[in-house]
Design an enzyme around this catalytic site. Structure first.
Site, PDB file in Angstrom:
ATOM      1  N   TYR A  10      14.694  40.694  39.046  1.00  0.00           N
ATOM      2  CA  TYR A  10      15.849  40.171  38.328  1.00  0.00           C
ATOM      3  C   TYR A  10      16.203  38.766  38.815  1.00  0.00           C
ATOM      4  CZ  TYR A  10      20.677  40.099  36.547  1.00  0.00           C
ATOM      5  OH  TYR A  10      21.855  39.775  35.901  1.00  0.00           O
ATOM      6  N   ASP A  34      30.072  42.120  32.514  1.00  0.00           N
ATOM      7  CA  ASP A  34      29.977  40.947  33.397  1.00  0.00           C
ATOM      8  C   ASP A  34      30.981  39.896  32.943  1.00  0.00           C
ATOM      9  OD1 ASP A  34      29.303  38.800  34.988  1.00  0.00           O
ATOM     10  OD2 ASP A  34      27.192  38.777  34.426  1.00  0.00           O
TER      11      ASP A  34
END
Lengths: 121, 121
Positions: A10, A34
């Site tokens: 990631y 997020d």
């Protein structure tokens, strides 16, 4: 692939502005929150759209400590450094990923707010 | 009290082996999952029992980076150093707290496993 490897992939993909590699880590029906407290991005198309902005900027993502694996989850502290009109800004974030049996992320939560954002001297 | 202050109080209480102060941070019907993936401790009595062991040991709890506040949650990286038969051991943990409108913790999750446990040299 161990859950800690997902974190490495990631962060590498974020550093490489590699939208396809980020999307490949997610399950089709995954959710992204997020920062935590804001509306979910649900499903791989919405998630790709969310990351389109992040991968359009040359940013630096750096792990700030151990990756913590626990049950189906992984949690990790990291920083994002990115350009701003006042110079480079650094944000300290904690992400949690929930992973399915195939090692795909089904749920991502990013913990941060403005107080974790600082100008780099 | 800001959510970041709860973290400071929590770490101070751990360092002081102060069970009452830890319990006072929790709502009556709170849950603790430590580590994530193990059975929940539900309700203040079960939570007191869970912390009885931790507060019977002289340990050192130290914040390892920013406290991240987001929505009703706070997440933070920290270490616990405690004695073992092989010398001092250090565990890197990430905790998340969900807080209610009175600033009490209603849900605690601790992310760590054996791979986050190291002998201190």
């Amino acid at each position: 692939m161990s859950n800690a490897n997902v974190v490495e992939k990631y962060l590498t993909a974020l550093n490489n502005q590699d939208l396809d590699s980020i999307a490949a880590l997610y399950a089709q029906d995954a959710t992204v929150e997020d920062p935590v407290g804001t509306p979910l991005h649900t499903g791989i198309e919405a998630i790709r759209e969310f990351y389109t902005k992040a991968t359009s900027i040359k940013l630096t993502a750096e792990l700030l400590g151990d990756v913590r694996c626990a049950g189906e989850f992984v949690a990790f502290p990291f920083s994002i450094t990115l350009p701003s009109e006042h110079g480079p800004m650094c944000i300290e974030v904690i992400d949690t990923f929930k992973l399915n049996s195939e090692g795909k992320i089904t749920e991502m939560k990013a913990y941060w707010n403005e107080q974790n954002t600082k100008l780099v001297k």
